[in-house]
Design a protein around this motif. Structure first.
Motif, PDB file in Angstrom:
ATOM      1  N   GLU A 178       7.902  14.089  -5.265  1.00 46.08           N
ATOM      2  CA  GLU A 178       8.383  13.426  -4.063  1.00 46.08           C
ATOM      3  C   GLU A 178       7.259  12.694  -3.347  1.00 46.08           C
ATOM      4  OE1 GLU A 178      10.216  16.369  -1.684  1.00 46.08           O
ATOM      5  OE2 GLU A 178      11.928  16.689  -3.033  1.00 46.08           O
ATOM      6  N   HIS A 179       6.038  13.292  -3.360  1.00 53.75           N
ATOM      7  CA  HIS A 179       4.892  12.639  -2.725  1.00 53.75           C
ATOM      8  C   HIS A 179       4.560  11.328  -3.437  1.00 53.75           C
ATOM      9  CE1 HIS A 179       0.610  11.904  -1.860  1.00 53.75           C
ATOM     10  NE2 HIS A 179       0.886  12.439  -0.670  1.00 53.75           N
ATOM     11  N   GLU A 180       4.620  11.324  -4.784  1.00 50.37           N
ATOM     12  CA  GLU A 180       4.316  10.112  -5.540  1.00 50.37           C
ATOM     13  C   GLU A 180       5.353   9.035  -5.270  1.00 50.37           C
ATOM     14  OE1 GLU A 180       3.980  11.193  -9.571  1.00 50.37           O
ATOM     15  OE2 GLU A 180       2.078  12.273  -9.342  1.00 50.37           O
ATOM     16  N   LEU A 181       6.648   9.439  -5.222  1.00 45.88           N
ATOM     17  CA  LEU A 181       7.682   8.457  -4.939  1.00 45.88           C
ATOM     18  C   LEU A 181       7.579   7.925  -3.520  1.00 45.88           C
ATOM     19  CD1 LEU A 181      10.736  10.197  -6.668  1.00 45.88           C
ATOM     20  CD2 LEU A 181       9.412   8.250  -7.506  1.00 45.88           C
ATOM     21  N   LEU A 182       7.163   8.815  -2.587  1.00 46.31           N
ATOM     22  CA  LEU A 182       7.071   8.403  -1.201  1.00 46.31           C
ATOM     23  C   LEU A 182       5.960   7.397  -0.980  1.00 46.31           C
ATOM     24  CD1 LEU A 182       8.138   8.850   1.698  1.00 46.31           C
ATOM     25  CD2 LEU A 182       6.467  10.709   1.927  1.00 46.31           C
ATOM     26  N   PHE A 183       4.820   7.607  -1.629  1.00 48.14           N
ATOM     27  CA  PHE A 183       3.666   6.732  -1.456  1.00 48.14           C
ATOM     28  C   PHE A 183       3.486   5.766  -2.636  1.00 48.14           C
ATOM     29  CE2 PHE A 183       2.812  10.592   0.967  1.00 48.14           C
ATOM     30  CZ  PHE A 183       2.512  10.073   2.206  1.00 48.14           C
ATOM     31  N   GLU A 184       4.585   5.431  -3.314  1.00 51.49           N
ATOM     32  CA  GLU A 184       4.487   4.551  -4.476  1.00 51.49           C
ATOM     33  C   GLU A 184       3.996   3.170  -4.086  1.00 51.49           C
ATOM     34  OE1 GLU A 184       7.357   2.948  -8.116  1.00 51.49           O
ATOM     35  OE2 GLU A 184       8.197   4.040  -6.412  1.00 51.49           O
ATOM     36  N   ASN A 185       4.384   2.662  -2.927  1.00 49.43           N
ATOM     37  CA  ASN A 185       3.986   1.333  -2.467  1.00 49.43           C
ATOM     38  C   ASN A 185       2.784   1.366  -1.549  1.00 49.43           C
ATOM     39  OD1 ASN A 185       6.164   0.439  -3.899  1.00 49.43           O
ATOM     40  ND2 ASN A 185       7.449   0.006  -2.125  1.00 49.43           N
ATOM     41  N   ASP A 186       2.039   2.442  -1.569  1.00 47.22           N
ATOM     42  CA  ASP A 186       0.835   2.529  -0.752  1.00 47.22           C
ATOM     43  C   ASP A 186      -0.230   1.610  -1.345  1.00 47.22           C
ATOM     44  OD1 ASP A 186      -1.578   3.298   0.566  1.00 47.22           O
ATOM     45  OD2 ASP A 186      -0.627   5.203   1.099  1.00 47.22           O
ATOM     46  N   VAL A 187      -0.740   0.681  -0.535  1.00 42.56           N
ATOM     47  CA  VAL A 187      -1.719  -0.298  -1.010  1.00 42.56           C
ATOM     48  C   VAL A 187      -3.007   0.389  -1.433  1.00 42.56           C
ATOM     49  CG1 VAL A 187      -3.004  -2.375  -0.376  1.00 42.56           C
ATOM     50  CG2 VAL A 187      -0.687  -2.038   0.478  1.00 42.56           C
ATOM     51  N   GLY A 188      -3.320   1.540  -0.864  1.00 42.20           N
ATOM     52  CA  GLY A 188      -4.556   2.232  -1.212  1.00 42.20           C
ATOM     53  C   GLY A 188      -4.612   2.691  -2.653  1.00 42.20           C
ATOM     54  N   ILE A 189      -3.467   2.805  -3.304  1.00 46.25           N
ATOM     55  CA  ILE A 189      -3.462   3.211  -4.716  1.00 46.25           C
ATOM     56  C   ILE A 189      -4.122   2.143  -5.587  1.00 46.25           C
ATOM     57  CG2 ILE A 189      -1.961   3.832  -6.647  1.00 46.25           C
ATOM     58  CD1 ILE A 189       0.064   4.865  -4.659  1.00 46.25           C
ATOM     59  N   TYR A 190      -4.052   0.898  -5.154  1.00 43.18           N
ATOM     60  CA  TYR A 190      -4.488  -0.229  -5.991  1.00 43.18           C
ATOM     61  C   TYR A 190      -5.836  -0.778  -5.567  1.00 43.18           C
ATOM     62  CZ  TYR A 190       0.461   0.116  -6.996  1.00 43.18           C
ATOM     63  OH  TYR A 190       1.710   0.583  -7.335  1.00 43.18           O
ATOM     64  N   LEU A 191      -6.654   0.020  -4.896  1.00 41.36           N
ATOM     65  CA  LEU A 191      -8.004  -0.428  -4.544  1.00 41.36           C
ATOM     66  C   LEU A 191      -8.829  -0.659  -5.809  1.00 41.36           C
ATOM     67  CD1 LEU A 191      -9.025   1.747  -1.450  1.00 41.36           C
ATOM     68  CD2 LEU A 191      -8.812  -0.739  -1.560  1.00 41.36           C
ATOM     69  N   GLY A 192      -9.307  -1.869  -5.997  1.00 45.59           N
ATOM     70  CA  GLY A 192     -10.103  -2.212  -7.164  1.00 45.59           C
ATOM     71  C   GLY A 192      -9.320  -2.335  -8.443  1.00 45.59           C
ATOM     72  N   ASN A 193      -8.014  -2.088  -8.395  1.00 42.10           N
ATOM     73  CA  ASN A 193      -7.187  -2.164  -9.604  1.00 42.10           C
ATOM     74  C   ASN A 193      -5.788  -2.638  -9.216  1.00 42.10           C
ATOM     75  OD1 ASN A 193      -6.341  -1.910 -12.259  1.00 42.10           O
ATOM     76  ND2 ASN A 193      -5.852   0.269 -12.041  1.00 42.10           N
ATOM     77  N   PRO A 194      -5.622  -3.927  -8.905  1.00 43.55           N
ATOM     78  CA  PRO A 194      -4.301  -4.432  -8.507  1.00 43.55           C
ATOM     79  C   PRO A 194      -3.320  -4.354  -9.673  1.00 43.55           C
ATOM     80  CG  PRO A 194      -5.837  -6.249  -8.815  1.00 43.55           C
ATOM     81  CD  PRO A 194      -6.641  -4.990  -8.906  1.00 43.55           C
ATOM     82  N   PRO A 195      -2.031  -4.201  -9.420  1.00 39.51           N
ATOM     83  CA  PRO A 195      -1.048  -4.094 -10.509  1.00 39.51           C
ATOM     84  C   PRO A 195      -0.966  -5.379 -11.314  1.00 39.51           C
ATOM     85  CG  PRO A 195       0.045  -4.293  -8.378  1.00 39.51           C
ATOM     86  CD  PRO A 195      -1.401  -4.113  -8.092  1.00 39.51           C
ATOM     87  N   THR A 196      -0.887  -5.222 -12.617  1.00 41.81           N
ATOM     88  CA  THR A 196      -0.757  -6.384 -13.510  1.00 41.81           C
ATOM     89  C   THR A 196       0.684  -6.849 -13.635  1.00 41.81           C
ATOM     90  OG1 THR A 196      -0.623  -4.875 -15.402  1.00 41.81           O
ATOM     91  CG2 THR A 196      -2.803  -5.730 -14.827  1.00 41.81           C
ATOM     92  N   ASP A 197       1.619  -5.975 -13.366  1.00 43.23           N
ATOM     93  CA  ASP A 197       3.032  -6.331 -13.424  1.00 43.23           C
ATOM     94  C   ASP A 197       3.404  -7.117 -12.172  1.00 43.23           C
ATOM     95  OD1 ASP A 197       5.687  -6.555 -13.945  1.00 43.23           O
ATOM     96  OD2 ASP A 197       6.173  -4.436 -13.694  1.00 43.23           O
ATOM     97  N   ASN A 198       3.929  -8.326 -12.364  1.00 39.37           N
ATOM     98  CA  ASN A 198       4.266  -9.168 -11.223  1.00 39.37           C
ATOM     99  C   ASN A 198       5.376  -8.572 -10.372  1.00 39.37           C
ATOM    100  OD1 ASN A 198       2.342 -11.081 -11.892  1.00 39.37           O
ATOM    101  ND2 ASN A 198       3.762 -12.286 -13.146  1.00 39.37           N
ATOM    102  N   GLU A 199       6.331  -7.916 -11.017  1.00 40.98           N
ATOM    103  CA  GLU A 199       7.404  -7.289 -10.254  1.00 40.98           C
ATOM    104  C   GLU A 199       6.865  -6.177  -9.371  1.00 40.98           C
ATOM    105  OE1 GLU A 199      10.417  -8.270 -10.062  1.00 40.98           O
ATOM    106  OE2 GLU A 199      10.375  -9.843 -11.597  1.00 40.98           O
ATOM    107  N   LYS A 200       5.967  -5.381  -9.919  1.00 42.01           N
ATOM    108  CA  LYS A 200       5.364  -4.304  -9.152  1.00 42.01           C
ATOM    109  C   LYS A 200       4.525  -4.856  -8.001  1.00 42.01           C
ATOM    110  CE  LYS A 200       4.274  -0.007  -8.361  1.00 42.01           C
ATOM    111  NZ  LYS A 200       5.277   0.960  -7.855  1.00 42.01           N
ATOM    112  N   LYS A 201       3.742  -5.890  -8.274  1.00 45.10           N
ATOM    113  CA  LYS A 201       2.918  -6.495  -7.222  1.00 45.10           C
ATOM    114  C   LYS A 201       3.796  -7.090  -6.117  1.00 45.10           C
ATOM    115  CE  LYS A 201      -0.715  -8.741  -8.516  1.00 45.10           C
ATOM    116  NZ  LYS A 201      -1.619  -9.793  -9.055  1.00 45.10           N
ATOM    117  N   PHE A 202       4.884  -7.723  -6.525  1.00 42.54           N
ATOM    118  CA  PHE A 202       5.799  -8.297  -5.535  1.00 42.54           C
ATOM    119  C   PHE A 202       6.417  -7.214  -4.652  1.00 42.54           C
ATOM    120  CE2 PHE A 202      10.193  -9.508  -4.456  1.00 42.54           C
ATOM    121  CZ  PHE A 202       9.950 -10.627  -3.682  1.00 42.54           C
TER     122      PHE A 202
END
Length: 478
Positions: free
Chosen positions: A53-77
């Motif tokens: 539940e914690h992972e689903l809750l913070f799935e769109n947390d920008v801090g997860i992608y520090l130094g590693n932005p998502p390569t999937d355009n749908e995910k980034k959008f």
């Protein structure tokens, strides 16, 4: 007094390892059997469900992608459009001795600002998802709000204002705007635009090539030459002062007769253009493609027939190259009305070695390369040369040793030629043939004699071969 249960050795090392790592990850148990505790298993399931539940809750947390932005355009959008926002009951962490914390109204003032529960600080979602690793003067490494979370709340307003005016931030904003317009369907990306433009250009070129290919096929079907005296330069709609060949003349005629695409193609070309598609090289390429297509059709008919016979002859062409002409004789029953015996030409093969073994190897390799089964070979037809039809080491003997069903039959045309050559050794036949040649030359040398001969043949045919009406029993009243 309640007895306190002692932890097992396995639980002791698990707790120690967990405390050293500083994470909440639950270690996998060793591959040893221990008595299970129902309460412990239920508690572990609860912990795992909480983590999910914690992972689903913070799935769109920008801090997860520090130094590693998502390569999937749908995910980034998804992350950029709907980043994780702290709820109203969320308590921001306090830092410094002054007990300062992040203020919620900052996110309303700066649209790019977000708070990350994972990073425990403020971040610029635009720079994290679309920014570069370096920026500013001299290309120094970016840190606060981009690579690491910002927690110096005392200087928050000052840092936020300077970050909004930074060049690397403006670059990220432009990149994000372009990304959003593409993802929302307002515009197309560069790759899609290039692909669509290439597709459009390919369709236009195909329409132009249709007329050119049809012209080459017309010249081939009518057995007329394509080349002229001079084929260089642009094709004009007006007649040139010299003969530029049948190919260019037919193209000019088609363009003036209503072929719109060909006319636009001719008028749009410049004198130094390289995309006319009318050069001798393109002509030869189209001829080769047509030949390959015809050859494929013939080979498919031979495969459907099953059995076949090879006919081959080697001779020297006008350019002094040894050419081996390869033909196939087979039964074509593709038509429902009748059955035909066909003799189709397959290809010319340039040979450098004219020995029997080399020619036999070349013939077998060509047949196999075309996709035909040599086990279906039932016959061979060659001339009477010793290299081709030699009984001991000729081509027909070498092939018959590998494929016994391939029976050799002497070519009937060459046999007739040999019969006439040997019969001329008899004086009566030699004199007869000589008389026939003299009569032929007598009428051929004079147009008047030829006309008299034709009139005589016509009168003879009318008198002796025209059917006459039988009028003996015809009534005079009719």
């Amino acid at each position: 007094m309640k007895r306190i249960s002692q932890p097992s050795v396995l639980n002791f090392f698990e707790k120690k390892k967990k405390s050293e790592s500083g994470t909440t990850q639950i270690n996998q148990p060793l591959s040893m059997s221990y008595p299970t505790d129902p309460e412990a298993s239920s508690s572990s399931e609860k912990v795992s469900s909480v983590e999910e539940e914690h992972e689903l809750l913070f799935e769109n947390d920008v801090g997860i992608y520090l130094g590693n932005p998502p390569t999937d355009n749908e995910k980034k959008f998804k992350v950029f459009q709907n980043p994780w926002m702290p709820p109203l009951s969320y308590k921001f962490p306090v830092s410094d001795k002054r007990r300062l914390s992040f203020q919620r109204h900052w996110m309303e003032q700066y649209s790019w600002l977000v708070f990350s529960d994972v990073a425990k600080g403020a971040l610029c979602k635009v720079c994290v998802l679309f920014g570069r690793n370096h920026g500013g003067r001299g290309g120094q490494e970016l840190r606060s709000l981009v690579a690491i979370p910002f927690i110096n709340w005392k200087k928050a307003k000052q840092i936020f204002n300077s970050h909004s005016k930074a060049d690397y931030h403006m670059f990220s904003v432009e990149k994000a705007q372009g990304f959003m317009t593409v993802m929302t369907g307002k515009t197309t990306d560069i790759i899609t635009s290039i692909n669509s433009e290439n597709k459009k250009q390919a369709e236009e070129n195909r329409k132009k090539l249709i007329s050119i290919v049809e012209t080459v096929i017309l010249c081939g079907r009518q057995q007329i030459a394509l080349r002229g005296k001079n084929e260089t330069g642009k094709i004009n709609l007006t007649e040139p002062p010299y003969n530029d060949g049948n190919f260019r003349a037919i193209l000019r005629f088609r363009a003036r007769s209503g072929d719109i695409f060909l006319k636009e193609h001719i008028l749009s070309q410049t004198s130094d253009s390289r995309s006319m598609f009318t050069s001798p090289t393109i002509q030869n390429e189209i001829i080769d493609l047509c030949g390959n297509f015809i050859q494929e059709k013939v080979v498919n008919r031979i495969k459907n027939a099953g059995f076949f016979t090879i006919l081959a002859d080697e001779t020297q062409d006008i350019s002094r190259y040894e050419q081996l002409a390869l033909c196939i004789r087979y039964v074509d029953d593709s038509s429902a009305d009748s059955v035909f015996i066909r003799e189709d030409f397959l290809e010319f093969v340039h040979v450098k070695d004219v020995t029997a073994s080399a020619l036999a190897t070349t013939i077998m390799q060509c047949i196999i390369t075309l996709g035909l089964d040599m086990e279906m070979l039932v016959g061979q037809g060659y001339d009477g040369a010793a290299v081709m039809s030699g009984q001991f080491r000729g081509v027909r003997t070498i092939i018959s040793e590998k494929y016994p069903k391939a029976q050799f039959i002497h070519c009937s045309a060459h046999t007739l030629n040999l019969v006439l050559a040997h019969s001329c050794e008899i004086p009566m036949i030699r004199n007869c043939i000589g008389t026939i040649k003299t009569v032929i030359n007598f009428f051929r040398q004079s147009a008047l004699r030829d006309c008299i001969l034709k009139d005589g043949i016509r009168i003879f045919h009318r008198n002796y071969f025209t059917p006459r009406l039988f009028t003996a029993n015809i009534s005079p009243h009719l």
